[in-house]
Write a protein that holds these residues in place. Structure first.
Motif, PDB file in Angstrom:
ATOM      1  N   ARG A   4       7.033   7.183   9.582  1.00 18.71           N
ATOM      2  CA  ARG A   4       8.145   6.872   8.689  1.00 18.71           C
ATOM      3  C   ARG A   4       7.694   6.028   7.497  1.00 18.71           C
ATOM      4  N   HIS A   5       6.438   5.654   7.494  1.00 18.49           N
ATOM      5  CA  HIS A   5       5.929   4.837   6.406  1.00 18.49           C
ATOM      6  C   HIS A   5       5.071   5.639   5.435  1.00 18.49           C
ATOM      7  N   LEU A   6       5.165   6.955   5.470  1.00 15.45           N
ATOM      8  CA  LEU A   6       4.357   7.773   4.574  1.00 15.45           C
ATOM      9  C   LEU A   6       4.700   7.523   3.114  1.00 15.45           C
ATOM     10  N   LYS A   7       5.883   7.029   2.841  1.00 18.92           N
ATOM     11  CA  LYS A   7       6.295   6.778   1.458  1.00 18.92           C
ATOM     12  C   LYS A   7       5.432   5.721   0.784  1.00 18.92           C
ATOM     13  N   LEU A   8       4.610   5.002   1.553  1.00 11.58           N
ATOM     14  CA  LEU A   8       3.746   3.983   0.966  1.00 11.58           C
ATOM     15  C   LEU A   8       2.802   4.574  -0.073  1.00 11.58           C
ATOM     16  N   ALA A   9       2.448   5.847   0.094  1.00 12.16           N
ATOM     17  CA  ALA A   9       1.458   6.457  -0.795  1.00 12.16           C
ATOM     18  C   ALA A   9       1.903   6.438  -2.242  1.00 12.16           C
ATOM     19  N   ALA A  10       3.173   6.539  -2.483  1.00 11.51           N
ATOM     20  CA  ALA A  10       3.669   6.649  -3.849  1.00 11.51           C
ATOM     21  C   ALA A  10       4.003   5.309  -4.476  1.00 11.51           C
ATOM     22  N   MET A  11       3.723   4.247  -3.767  1.00 12.01           N
ATOM     23  CA  MET A  11       4.139   2.945  -4.250  1.00 12.01           C
ATOM     24  C   MET A  11       2.933   2.091  -4.602  1.00 12.01           C
ATOM     25  N   LEU A 105     -12.456   2.149   0.388  1.00 14.63           N
ATOM     26  CA  LEU A 105     -11.484   2.899  -0.414  1.00 14.63           C
ATOM     27  C   LEU A 105     -10.850   4.024   0.385  1.00 14.63           C
ATOM     28  N   ALA A 106     -11.648   4.718   1.193  1.00 11.68           N
ATOM     29  CA  ALA A 106     -11.108   5.807   2.009  1.00 11.68           C
ATOM     30  C   ALA A 106     -10.107   5.290   3.032  1.00 11.68           C
ATOM     31  N   ASP A 107     -10.460   4.188   3.704  1.00 13.81           N
ATOM     32  CA  ASP A 107      -9.542   3.579   4.679  1.00 13.81           C
ATOM     33  C   ASP A 107      -8.241   3.152   4.004  1.00 13.81           C
ATOM     34  N   TYR A 108      -8.379   2.502   2.873  1.00 15.61           N
ATOM     35  CA  TYR A 108      -7.218   1.976   2.147  1.00 15.61           C
ATOM     36  C   TYR A 108      -6.301   3.108   1.687  1.00 15.61           C
ATOM     37  N   ARG A 109      -6.873   4.117   1.062  1.00 13.00           N
ATOM     38  CA  ARG A 109      -6.064   5.247   0.583  1.00 13.00           C
ATOM     39  C   ARG A 109      -5.432   6.009   1.730  1.00 13.00           C
ATOM     40  N   HIS A 110      -6.194   6.172   2.810  1.00 16.40           N
ATOM     41  CA  HIS A 110      -5.655   6.909   3.960  1.00 16.40           C
ATOM     42  C   HIS A 110      -4.495   6.143   4.593  1.00 16.40           C
ATOM     43  N   LEU A 111      -4.615   4.833   4.629  1.00 11.84           N
ATOM     44  CA  LEU A 111      -3.525   4.008   5.154  1.00 11.84           C
ATOM     45  C   LEU A 111      -2.260   4.186   4.315  1.00 11.84           C
ATOM     46  N   LEU A 112      -2.400   4.180   3.004  1.00 22.21           N
ATOM     47  CA  LEU A 112      -1.244   4.334   2.124  1.00 22.21           C
ATOM     48  C   LEU A 112      -0.655   5.739   2.190  1.00 22.21           C
ATOM     49  N   SER A 113      -1.515   6.741   2.357  1.00 28.82           N
ATOM     50  CA  SER A 113      -1.048   8.130   2.330  1.00 28.82           C
ATOM     51  C   SER A 113      -0.505   8.615   3.667  1.00 28.82           C
ATOM     52  N   ILE A 118      -8.744   5.113   8.543  1.00 25.14           N
ATOM     53  CA  ILE A 118      -9.656   6.032   9.233  1.00 25.14           C
ATOM     54  C   ILE A 118     -10.391   5.326  10.357  1.00 25.14           C
ATOM     55  N   THR A 119     -10.970   4.176  10.042  1.00 25.20           N
ATOM     56  CA  THR A 119     -11.848   3.500  11.001  1.00 25.20           C
ATOM     57  C   THR A 119     -11.206   2.310  11.700  1.00 25.20           C
ATOM     58  N   TYR A 120     -10.070   1.841  11.208  1.00 24.78           N
ATOM     59  CA  TYR A 120      -9.407   0.634  11.720  1.00 24.78           C
ATOM     60  C   TYR A 120     -10.301  -0.606  11.579  1.00 24.78           C
ATOM     61  N   ASP A 121     -11.264  -0.549  10.664  1.00 26.76           N
ATOM     62  CA  ASP A 121     -12.099  -1.718  10.403  1.00 26.76           C
ATOM     63  C   ASP A 121     -11.260  -2.781   9.696  1.00 26.76           C
ATOM     64  N   ASN A 122     -11.604  -4.038   9.905  1.00 24.40           N
ATOM     65  CA  ASN A 122     -10.945  -5.146   9.203  1.00 24.40           C
ATOM     66  C   ASN A 122     -11.738  -5.479   7.944  1.00 24.40           C
ATOM     67  N   PHE A 123     -11.030  -5.894   6.902  1.00 25.41           N
ATOM     68  CA  PHE A 123     -11.675  -6.112   5.611  1.00 25.41           C
ATOM     69  C   PHE A 123     -11.954  -7.595   5.373  1.00 25.41           C
ATOM     70  N   THR A 124     -13.095  -7.842   4.753  1.00 28.74           N
ATOM     71  CA  THR A 124     -13.530  -9.191   4.439  1.00 28.74           C
ATOM     72  C   THR A 124     -13.794  -9.306   2.943  1.00 28.74           C
TER      73      THR A 124
END
Length: 252
Positions: A4-11, A105-113, A118-124
């Protein structure tokens, strides 16, 4: 659920606003006033230390509330292999900077879209921008590959200058059964974007993310600081964050 959070991609991501800063400043002033007032009314050293501890606990609780995901080491390995493979097929080289930034970038974009990384890695937050933490560790020469029941890294490396290493000749192709089609598309496109932008433009772009700025500016004397996942999302709620943390436990 996450769908239900797929709308994040457009924001767009929500920047840190003046109201946020004013709220932080107001909170600090309130804690400072509480301590000074209690010192005036109860001039006993043990009470002073109690109220100082209370202020510290409030701040630590606020920081501790940031959600943390459980990284998927298997998918991180396949993601790294895919990026190196993509570099070799395109006749380009892949440094640790290229790989880490591509996966971020791939993880971030995939999360928004798609509502999940993808990897569930935490960012530092580090000097040259956001870094996926476990990915960064796995790219180090000192990483212990025995955790994968492997004697060494499944690729070759060589030092190309004082701070950069090149990764090449992977021992095998990425296992595409462990990566979805959208995972693969996001990783390949992210690598192409990183190489097209180059080191400086990629660094500049990731340095301007609110989540990075907040973590880096609040690092104190540390060389790195964990980024708050909430700052990467244009909007979120407790249910969504709970879904992400729960999904990360079963992503393998």
């Amino acid at each position: 659920m996450l769908q239900r959070h797929l709308k994040l991609a457009a924001m767009p991501t929500r920047p840190i606003t003046a109201a946020d800063r004013e709220g932080d400043a107001a909170g600090h002033q309130a804690r400072t006033f509480l301590i000074s007032e209690q010192r005036r009314r109860f001039p006993f050293s043990y009470l002073n230390s109690i109220y100082e501890e209370m202020a510290i606990i409030v701040q630590e609780r606020r920081e501790a509330d940031a959600p943390r995901m459980k990284p998927n080491p298997s998918k991180i390995l396949e993601a790294i292999l895919l990026v190196i493979e993509t570099a070799e097929k395109s006749g380009r080289h892949a440094t640790q900077f290229d790989i880490a930034k591509s996966i971020f970038l791939a993880d971030y974009r995939h999360l928004l879209s798609y509502g999940r990384p993808i990897t569930y890695d935490n960012f530092t937050a580090m000097k040259f921008g956001p870094v996926p933490s476990m990915t960064y560790d796995m790219l180090k020469p000192s990483f212990r590959w025995s955790v994968f029941s492997m004697p060494k890294a499944p690729w070759e490396t060589r030092q190309i200058n004082e701070r950069m290493r090149q990764y090449f000749r992977p021992e095998r192709s990425a296992n595409r059964r462990k990566l979805s089609e959208t995972d693969i598309t996001a990783l390949v496109q992210a690598f192409r974007d990183v190489k097209a932008m180059g080191f400086k433009k990629t660094s500049d772009f990731t340095h301007n993310l609110p989540a990075y700025l907040e973590a880096w500016n609040n690092r104190g004397d540390k060389k790195a600081n964990d980024m708050d996942l909430r700052r990467l999302l244009p909007e979120f709620d407790d249910e969504m964050l709970s879904d992400l943390e729960h999904a990360s436990l079963y992503s393998a």
